[in-house]
Write an enzyme that holds these catalytic residues in place. Structure first.
Site, PDB file in Angstrom:
ATOM      1  N   SER A 480      20.903 -23.490  15.211  1.00  0.00           N
ATOM      2  CA  SER A 480      21.399 -22.330  15.948  1.00  0.00           C
ATOM      3  C   SER A 480      22.365 -21.573  15.047  1.00  0.00           C
ATOM      4  O   SER A 480      23.271 -22.169  14.464  1.00  0.00           O
ATOM      5  CB  SER A 480      22.130 -22.781  17.221  1.00  0.00           C
ATOM      6  OG  SER A 480      21.270 -23.485  18.081  1.00  0.00           O
ATOM      7  N   CYS A 675      23.898 -25.258  25.558  1.00  0.00           N
ATOM      8  CA  CYS A 675      23.424 -25.597  24.210  1.00  0.00           C
ATOM      9  C   CYS A 675      23.933 -26.986  23.837  1.00  0.00           C
ATOM     10  O   CYS A 675      25.113 -27.297  24.014  1.00  0.00           O
ATOM     11  CB  CYS A 675      23.911 -24.574  23.190  1.00  0.00           C
ATOM     12  SG  CYS A 675      23.282 -24.873  21.511  1.00  0.00           S
ATOM     13  N   ASP A 720      19.354 -23.925  24.993  1.00  0.00           N
ATOM     14  CA  ASP A 720      18.997 -24.126  23.584  1.00  0.00           C
ATOM     15  C   ASP A 720      19.385 -25.574  23.292  1.00  0.00           C
ATOM     16  O   ASP A 720      20.485 -25.850  22.836  1.00  0.00           O
ATOM     17  CB  ASP A 720      19.764 -23.147  22.698  1.00  0.00           C
ATOM     18  CG  ASP A 720      19.339 -23.220  21.236  1.00  0.00           C
ATOM     19  OD1 ASP A 720      18.430 -24.008  20.926  1.00  0.00           O
ATOM     20  OD2 ASP A 720      19.926 -22.503  20.406  1.00  0.00           O
ATOM     21  N   TRP A 722      18.295 -29.871  22.292  1.00  0.00           N
ATOM     22  CA  TRP A 722      17.471 -30.702  21.422  1.00  0.00           C
ATOM     23  C   TRP A 722      17.658 -32.172  21.762  1.00  0.00           C
ATOM     24  O   TRP A 722      18.599 -32.542  22.405  1.00  0.00           O
ATOM     25  CB  TRP A 722      17.837 -30.459  19.954  1.00  0.00           C
ATOM     26  CG  TRP A 722      19.295 -30.623  19.670  1.00  0.00           C
ATOM     27  CD1 TRP A 722      19.959 -31.777  19.354  1.00  0.00           C
ATOM     28  CD2 TRP A 722      20.299 -29.581  19.682  1.00  0.00           C
ATOM     29  NE1 TRP A 722      21.300 -31.538  19.166  1.00  0.00           N
ATOM     30  CE2 TRP A 722      21.548 -30.196  19.358  1.00  0.00           C
ATOM     31  CE3 TRP A 722      20.267 -28.218  19.925  1.00  0.00           C
ATOM     32  CZ2 TRP A 722      22.748 -29.488  19.282  1.00  0.00           C
ATOM     33  CZ3 TRP A 722      21.466 -27.516  19.847  1.00  0.00           C
ATOM     34  CH2 TRP A 722      22.681 -28.148  19.528  1.00  0.00           C
TER      35      TRP A 722
END
Length: 722
Positions: A480, A675, A720, A722
């Site tokens: 990012s 995020c 966003d 992961w």
């Protein structure tokens, strides 16, 4: 007059011919030779692409017609993959290989974007089509599967049928036999949506599935075992449906790799002569032919990354087991990005791991030998150009630090240097519990496993072609972007934590993060061999033939939907623990710049979590300045998990304390952003928001949960993770 008419006619003909020549140049004439190793570019995944290179014969018989391709190659099985990170592609290759070697099927793998699908309904009953489909982001197809997915779901086309699955022999895909496996992460709202929807759609169009629909879950860490269980059941069903004969699997190479008798190394500058010098034909890790020839020019993308100067590296925090680095790339006007995008970092393996791997397979002394390749299977599409060297392939193109698959150990066992090593490899390859205890939970890479199995004796019997075909490709790592394009379009910054996973005998090093750490150490002027940083490993930062100069790295931009509202007056709520703070640094910097220019900006509420305010509070000093700039338009709420020895405080706990303000902002049309970690944090944040809305608005929790889901659909709630 007649003469003039004739001249006019001649002139018109000449103009027409000239125009035709102009628009067909490079297509019908003056074409690049098809032996150009980079004739097709590197595809959508840069270093990890499976674009075929001319030297391998990949451009011969090029066609987008599926039926024609199968006829040309004599194949009766084609396994398509929709892959974003390379995992689905890896499973497709493994499935195809086993179908050929164990069951005698003539199988090939194919990238979904390489073919057209209008004649998918013309495949005969003797053909089987496989789909290995990853779900990307919030229920989206991977980049290479978008066109296919839109085509197969187009209800306005001739493919449109009733809402129910059809057994009608006149249905569009009544002659299609298919197998399907989906890859997903259950921490996402739309878990495995692409695989599930494609299976339903194919059945609706009358296609016949062999075996069960299968899917793997990366969120639970069971992807590999999910695939192996599905694959075993699939072949049992396939044998019964098609009368397959099973025999003992024997490795059959798809490509023959041989040495040319020459040597070359990345330090060899003899190749850096004229752009068309004969010596320039040996690839030593250059991202593409332009860079090999010294022709650095755009447009820049995944196949043609920009060599960006690393203008700044600084440590944000450091402790004995991890550190955090801020890295800035100088891109000038060459690379365009917008706030919220991702930076793709094209990487390489460390010197230590390259040496370990090459020694384990007995190629260390031959690492600079030049190799070439001759295709055996014309459908095989390798991930590297030739001629090249063993060192280059291992350093730039193979994922040698990734998790080892149980299937790989079973397949590599016949090449073991001793009978004991062979038995151990077969044992671990067949016993999932033993594999989990002795390999998987230690995050062991392939070189460590092989060395342990053989007691350090090199595995010199393993064909290099086997490794090239069996190991995943080394692909770019995505970060990012933590800078704002409105503040400075010429610089891109990222924020990375360098952390090691401790194993009993060694520590596993992150490939990309340690590359950045090594870059920082060298930019600081520290002799890498004398660095006391426990995280440090070393890389060939000068790049192939010194083209990176020790301070440049190949990068490209991946567009993201993680964006600020187009209306700057809209309030925003941001949840970003750890390095999840990175894009919100960019968001808030952008809002501060807008406010500075006189724009009325909305309220910003940022929740940040870390362990301790005195240890890992990243950009701590900068936040104080931003709070002063934005005044009451900006509020930062912190959560520290290691300050109170009894009670750990996370961002979701602090959200509950600000429940009224969150609800008020949401009612004002605030955008909500998350995020960071997908496996736990993102889920709990979503659940916490639903509870806040339920309590504050006096509605049932189930209604609040549906409201949050609808906000995701509207792109008001963005992740966003992961």
């Amino acid at each position: 007059m007649a003469l003039l008419d004739s001249l006019d006619f001649i002139v018109l003909v000449l103009v027409g011919v000239a125009t035709l020549a102009f628009f067909t140049k490079g297509k019908l004439w003056a074409k690049e030779p098809e032996t150009d190793p980079y004739a097709g570019g590197l595809g959508s995944q840069g270093f990890g692409s499976t674009t075929s290179f001319g030297s391998f014969g990949g451009n011969s018989n090029k066609t987008r017609d599926i039926t024609k391709k199968l006829e040309q190659t004599g194949k009766n099985v084609i396994i398509f993959y929709g892959s974003q990170t390379g995992t689905a592609e890896d499973y497709a290759n493994r499935l195809s290989k086993e179908a050929t070697q164990r069951y005698g099927l003539k199988s090939m793998t194919a990238d979904l974007e390489d073919y057209d699908y209008e004649n998918l309904n013309s495949l005969g009953d003797d053909i089987v089509v496989g789909f290995v489909m990853a779900t990307y982001g919030e229920g989206e197809p991977t980049d290479n599967a978008v066109n296919f997915y839109e085509f197969i779901n187009d209800d306005s086309s001739e493919w449109a049928e009733s809402d129910e699955p059809s057994a009608d022999p006149d249905s569009p895909l009544s002659s299609l036999n298919y197998v399907i496996f989906g890859l997903g992460n259950n921490t996402y709202e739309h878990y495995n949506e692409i695989g599930r929807n494609l299976d339903k759609r194919l059945k609706k169009l009358g296609a016949k599935r062999i075996g069960d629909y299968g899917e793997g879950d990366d969120g639970q860490g069971t992807m590999e075992e999910d695939y192996l269980a599905w694959k075993d059941d699939l072949f049992s069903a396939w044998k019964e449906a098609k009368g397959l004969d099973e025999h003992e699997a024997k490795y059959e190479p798809s490509v023959k790799i041989s040495e040319t008798g020459e040597t070359a190394s990345s330090e060899d500058s003899s190749s850096v002569a004229e752009p068309d010098a004969e010596a320039m034909s040996v690839y030593l890790g250059e991202p593409n032919k332009k860079i090999l020839r010294g022709e650095i020019k755009g447009p820049y993308n995944a196949g043609n990354p920009f060599l960006a100067n690393v203008s700044e590296t600084r440590e944000l925090f450091h402790d004995p087991k991890r550190s955090c680095i801020h890295v800035e790339f100088d891109v000038g006007t060459n690379v365009k990005y917008t706030t919220g995008d991702h930076l793709a970092l094209h990487i390489q393996n460390s010197d230590e791991e390259v040496e370990r791997f090459l020694k384990v397979i007995g190629l260390w002394d031959k690492r600079h030998n030049v190799i070439k390749a001759k295709p055996i299977d014309p459908t095989y599409k390798p991930s590297f150009p030739v001629p090249t060297t063993y060192d280059t392939v291992v350093r730039y193109y193979l994922e040698i630090n990734g998790a080892v698959s149980r299937q790989l150990l079973a397949f590599i066992a016949p090449f073991a240097p001793t009978e004991t090593a062979k038995k151990e490899a077969l044992r671990l390859g067949s016993d999932k519990n033993a594999f989990a205890d002795e390999v998987a939970k230690h995050y062991t890479n392939i070189a460590h496993v092989l060395s342990k199995l053989s007691g350090g004796e090199p595995w010199t019997n393993v064909p290099f072609s086997f490794l090239v075909e069996s190991l995943p490709h080394l692909i770019p790592r995505y970060y990012s972007i933590s800078s704002s394009s409105l503040v400075d379009k010429s610089k891109i910054s990222i924020t990375a934590v360098v952390e090691s996973l401790e194993a009993p005998e060694y520590a596993i090093k992150g490939v990309a993060t340690n590359l950045l750490l090594d870059m920082k150490i060298k930019k600081d002027g520290v002799d890498p061999s004398k660095s006391k940083d426990p995280q440090a490993v070393h890389y060939e930062l000068s790049g192939p033939r010194g083209k990176f100069g020790g301070h440049k790295l190949p990068v490209h931009i991946r567009r993201s939907n993680f964006k600020l509202p187009s209306d700057p007056k809209k309030p925003i709520i941001m949840i970003g623990p750890g390095t999840g703070l990175a894009p919100f640094r960019a968001f808030v910097m952008e809002r501060a710049k807008q406010a500075e220019s006189g724009t009325d900006v909305g309220q910003q509420l940022l929740f940040f979590g870390c362990r301790n305010p005195n240890e890992d509070f990243i950009y701590k000093e900068q936040w104080a300045g931003i709070e002063k700039e934005l005044g009451d338009k900006f509020t930062m709420v912190t959560a520290f998990s290691r300050v109170d020895p009894v009670q750990k405080v996370y961002v979701q706990h602090r959200m509950q304390e600000y429940a009224k303000q969150i609800n008020d902002l949401m009612q004002q049309g605030a955008y909500f952003y998350v995020c960071g970690d997908a496996s736990r944090m993102a889920r709990e944040v979503q659940a916490t928001l639903a509870k806040i809305l339920s309590d504050q608005r006096g509605i049932p929790l189930s209604s609040a949960e549906q409201l949050v889901k609808s906000l995701k659909v509207q792109n008001v709630y963005q992740e966003d993770v992961w």
